[in-house]
Design an enzyme around this catalytic site. Structure first.
Site, PDB file in Angstrom:
ATOM      1  N   ARG A  23      45.297  32.176  51.226  1.00  0.00           N
ATOM      2  CA  ARG A  23      45.712  33.402  50.551  1.00  0.00           C
ATOM      3  C   ARG A  23      45.421  34.639  51.380  1.00  0.00           C
ATOM      4  O   ARG A  23      44.334  34.770  51.934  1.00  0.00           O
ATOM      5  CB  ARG A  23      44.948  33.551  49.237  1.00  0.00           C
ATOM      6  CG  ARG A  23      45.292  32.475  48.267  1.00  0.00           C
ATOM      7  CD  ARG A  23      45.873  33.113  47.056  1.00  0.00           C
ATOM      8  NE  ARG A  23      46.446  32.081  46.191  1.00  0.00           N
ATOM      9  CZ  ARG A  23      47.207  32.368  45.164  1.00  0.00           C
ATOM     10  NH1 ARG A  23      47.486  33.617  44.917  1.00  0.00           N
ATOM     11  NH2 ARG A  23      47.706  31.416  44.420  1.00  0.00           N
ATOM     12  N   SER A 139      39.008  18.879  24.835  1.00  0.00           N
ATOM     13  CA  SER A 139      39.448  20.016  25.639  1.00  0.00           C
ATOM     14  C   SER A 139      40.935  19.925  25.961  1.00  0.00           C
ATOM     15  O   SER A 139      41.410  18.893  26.458  1.00  0.00           O
ATOM     16  CB  SER A 139      38.604  20.013  26.927  1.00  0.00           C
ATOM     17  OG  SER A 139      39.051  20.998  27.818  1.00  0.00           O
ATOM     18  N   SER A 191      47.671  31.275  29.769  1.00  0.00           N
ATOM     19  CA  SER A 191      48.069  32.358  30.666  1.00  0.00           C
ATOM     20  C   SER A 191      49.126  31.975  31.682  1.00  0.00           C
ATOM     21  O   SER A 191      49.815  32.831  32.202  1.00  0.00           O
ATOM     22  CB  SER A 191      46.858  32.911  31.385  1.00  0.00           C
ATOM     23  OG  SER A 191      46.404  31.990  32.343  1.00  0.00           O
ATOM     24  N   HIS A 219      43.595  36.229  26.743  1.00  0.00           N
ATOM     25  CA  HIS A 219      44.895  36.871  26.968  1.00  0.00           C
ATOM     26  C   HIS A 219      45.490  37.448  25.695  1.00  0.00           C
ATOM     27  O   HIS A 219      46.635  37.883  25.687  1.00  0.00           O
ATOM     28  CB  HIS A 219      45.874  35.896  27.624  1.00  0.00           C
ATOM     29  CG  HIS A 219      45.520  35.636  29.046  1.00  0.00           C
ATOM     30  ND1 HIS A 219      45.890  36.471  30.074  1.00  0.00           N
ATOM     31  CD2 HIS A 219      44.757  34.670  29.605  1.00  0.00           C
ATOM     32  CE1 HIS A 219      45.396  36.021  31.211  1.00  0.00           C
ATOM     33  NE2 HIS A 219      44.704  34.927  30.957  1.00  0.00           N
ATOM     34  N   THR A 247      37.564  38.777  26.807  1.00  0.00           N
ATOM     35  CA  THR A 247      37.195  39.540  28.005  1.00  0.00           C
ATOM     36  C   THR A 247      37.509  41.013  27.791  1.00  0.00           C
ATOM     37  O   THR A 247      38.375  41.356  26.981  1.00  0.00           O
ATOM     38  CB  THR A 247      37.983  39.043  29.233  1.00  0.00           C
ATOM     39  OG1 THR A 247      37.545  39.761  30.391  1.00  0.00           O
ATOM     40  CG2 THR A 247      39.474  39.260  29.090  1.00  0.00           C
ATOM     41  N   LYS A 250      41.014  42.265  30.783  1.00  0.00           N
ATOM     42  CA  LYS A 250      42.474  42.163  30.758  1.00  0.00           C
ATOM     43  C   LYS A 250      43.039  43.224  29.820  1.00  0.00           C
ATOM     44  O   LYS A 250      43.122  44.380  30.188  1.00  0.00           O
ATOM     45  CB  LYS A 250      42.860  40.728  30.432  1.00  0.00           C
ATOM     46  CG  LYS A 250      42.489  39.829  31.639  1.00  0.00           C
ATOM     47  CD  LYS A 250      42.606  38.343  31.439  1.00  0.00           C
ATOM     48  CE  LYS A 250      42.128  37.651  32.725  1.00  0.00           C
ATOM     49  NZ  LYS A 250      41.947  36.212  32.589  1.00  0.00           N
ATOM     50  N   THR A 279      20.725  37.519  34.953  1.00  0.00           N
ATOM     51  CA  THR A 279      21.640  38.383  35.697  1.00  0.00           C
ATOM     52  C   THR A 279      21.605  39.800  35.115  1.00  0.00           C
ATOM     53  O   THR A 279      21.340  39.990  33.925  1.00  0.00           O
ATOM     54  CB  THR A 279      23.071  37.787  35.692  1.00  0.00           C
ATOM     55  OG1 THR A 279      23.868  38.505  36.614  1.00  0.00           O
ATOM     56  CG2 THR A 279      23.713  37.850  34.323  1.00  0.00           C
ATOM     57  N   THR A 280      21.837  40.763  35.982  1.00  0.00           N
ATOM     58  CA  THR A 280      21.790  42.168  35.582  1.00  0.00           C
ATOM     59  C   THR A 280      22.864  42.486  34.540  1.00  0.00           C
ATOM     60  O   THR A 280      23.988  41.984  34.636  1.00  0.00           O
ATOM     61  CB  THR A 280      21.967  43.049  36.837  1.00  0.00           C
ATOM     62  OG1 THR A 280      20.886  42.752  37.721  1.00  0.00           O
ATOM     63  CG2 THR A 280      21.964  44.528  36.506  1.00  0.00           C
ATOM     64  N   THR A 365      46.934  26.073  40.936  1.00  0.00           N
ATOM     65  CA  THR A 365      46.903  26.794  39.657  1.00  0.00           C
ATOM     66  C   THR A 365      47.897  26.164  38.680  1.00  0.00           C
ATOM     67  O   THR A 365      47.629  26.064  37.488  1.00  0.00           O
ATOM     68  CB  THR A 365      47.237  28.292  39.880  1.00  0.00           C
ATOM     69  OG1 THR A 365      46.382  28.784  40.917  1.00  0.00           O
ATOM     70  CG2 THR A 365      47.015  29.106  38.636  1.00  0.00           C
TER      71      THR A 365
END
Ligand SMILES: *Cc1c(COP(=O)(O)O)cnc(C)c1O
Length: 408
Positions: A23, A139, A191, A219, A247, A250, A279-280, A365
């Site tokens: 890529r 799943s 997606s 999404h 999220t 998006k 993690t911060t 993908t």
């Protein structure tokens, strides 16, 4: 004996190159207020303005004045970083308010904010699985990598059902002892396909086989439902789902991920998940931007309506032109090219001749033979942008015989 580490890793990269999967990222500079326009800098240093057609800032919240104002105020008030993990001193006012805001969005008791949607899925599923002895995951085969990695990390059994296939899911549920704990893991809007899961029927199966449900609405949040709560909100099913994940990266135009559920589940992930603990925390400006976007979209339907208008026009023009797009119900429009080099050629021509930027979507993908363009009309595209795009694609399909092979 010395080991040439460099050479080893170079070979790994060469393998990707030989498969045509190497890529080169497009260097884009989005201009706040001008999106979906951006400045593109080519590898040889030239610059031009392009229109982006593959961005997930679906509602253009990243440039919304309220969002920018909230981010600026938080930045000036609290500085750039959170300064610590949530346990130590990273729990700022901004994340606390954001968690209440997402819990309210999905009508759940509690919410937990994580670094990204990826981390939220990976951390939550890993922890929920580990804490549930003898559990089995069910799943969907097209689930996102973040969910796959979370389930894998839990080291519990995973059964994969064919995409959106209720019969197959039920067969698999039947095959596992009814007394064992079970978690069904799926997405609402997929997606790469643009189709939507049968959430009600999956929740019915969950009841029948005594399973928990985990739904990724990444999404869909911001875009569906009268307050942007996603497909489960639109269909009145939020209370049928145990964990709703989303999220801020998006439809909300910022960054960060979250889960919402009842207090016990949220508290368990908060207390056990290494991806949360070590993690911060999200910086104040990012948390404030995310919150401004979520709150705005709880009351404003203008952006959602504009996306629908654009998507309807795009689909109807592609339909009329007989182009092979996948006819899902969502705002995502995948246009199948069906061959990797050809897919790359189409996007190169769009960039060179039409100043349109779309990234080709190739293996791994999506499966080989289904290489595609994933078109996203955002609330910031004008009807003229949409017409220009549809006409450009029609020109391409008319003038390049190689594109005729995939039927609509
Ligand atoms: C993008 C994506 C994620 C990850 O969200 P980020 O906030 O970008 O890390 C999770 N699930 C699905 C289905 C996605 O497409």
């Amino acid at each position: 004996m010395s080991i040439d580490y460099n050479k080893h890793y170079q070979k790994c990269v060469d393998a990707v190159k030989s498969e045509g999967r190497y890529r080169i990222f497009a260097n884009l500079e989005r201009k706040a207020g001008r999106f979906p326009k951006a400045v593109y800098r080519s590898p040889n240093g030239t610059e031009k303005e392009v229109t982006i057609w593959c961005n997930n800032d679906y509602l253009a919240m990243g440039q919304h004045p309220k969002v920018i104002k909230a981010a600026r105020e938080a930045l000036e008030n609290s500085g750039a970083g959170a300064g610590g993990t949530r346990n130590i001193s990273g729990t700022t006012r901004y994340v606390v308010e954001l968690e209440a805001c997402v819990a309210d969005l999905h009508n759940k008791e509690a919410g937990l904010v994580m670094s990204s949607g990826y981390v939220a899925n990976e951390g939550a599923l890993g922890t929920l699985g580990k804490l549930l002895p003898e559990c089995a995951f069910f799943s969907d085969e097209l689930n996102h990598a973040s969910m796959i990695h979370g389930m894998k990390d839990s080291k519990q059994q995973k059964l994969i059902y064919r995409h959106n296939d209720l019969e197959h899911l039920e067969d698999l549920l039947k095959s596992v002892d009814i007394k064992r704990p079970k978690i069904i893991v799926f997405e609402s809007v997929y997606s790469m396909e643009g189709d939507i899961a049968p959430i009600k029927e999956i929740a019915d199966l969950a009841d029948k086989y005594n399973a928990m449900t985990y739904l990724d609405e990444v999404h869909a949040v911001g875009l569906y439902g009268s307050r942007g709560g996603g497909i489960a909100e639109e269909r009145g099913l939020m209370d049928r789902i145990d964990v709703i994940e989303g999220t801020f990266g998006k439809g909300y135009g910022a960054m960060g991920g979250f889960i919402t559920a009842n207090t016990a589940i949220i508290d368990a992930v908060r207390s056990y998940s290494p991806s949360f603990i070590f993690t911060t925390a999200l910086p104040p400006a990012v948390s404030a931007a995310a919150m401004a976007a979520v709150e705005h979209l709880k009351v404003s339907g203008v952006e959602r309506a504009k996306v629908r208008e654009n998507v309807a026009l795009l689909k109807s023009m592609l339909s009329e032109a007989g182009l092979p797009f996948m006819k899902g119900e969502s705002h995502i429009v995948p246009l199948v090219v069906g061959e990797a080099t050809c897919c790359k050629d189409v996007t190169d021509i769009l960039m060179r001749e039409y100043n349109i930027y779309v990234q080709p979507i190739n293996y791994p993908t999506v499966p080989r033979g289904t290489e595609r363009l994933r078109l996203t009309a955002t609330a910031a595209h004008s009807l003229d942008d949409v017409k220009f795009m549809a006409n450009a694609l029609q020109d391409l399909w008319r003038n390049h015989s190689m594109l005729g092979s995939v039927a609509a």
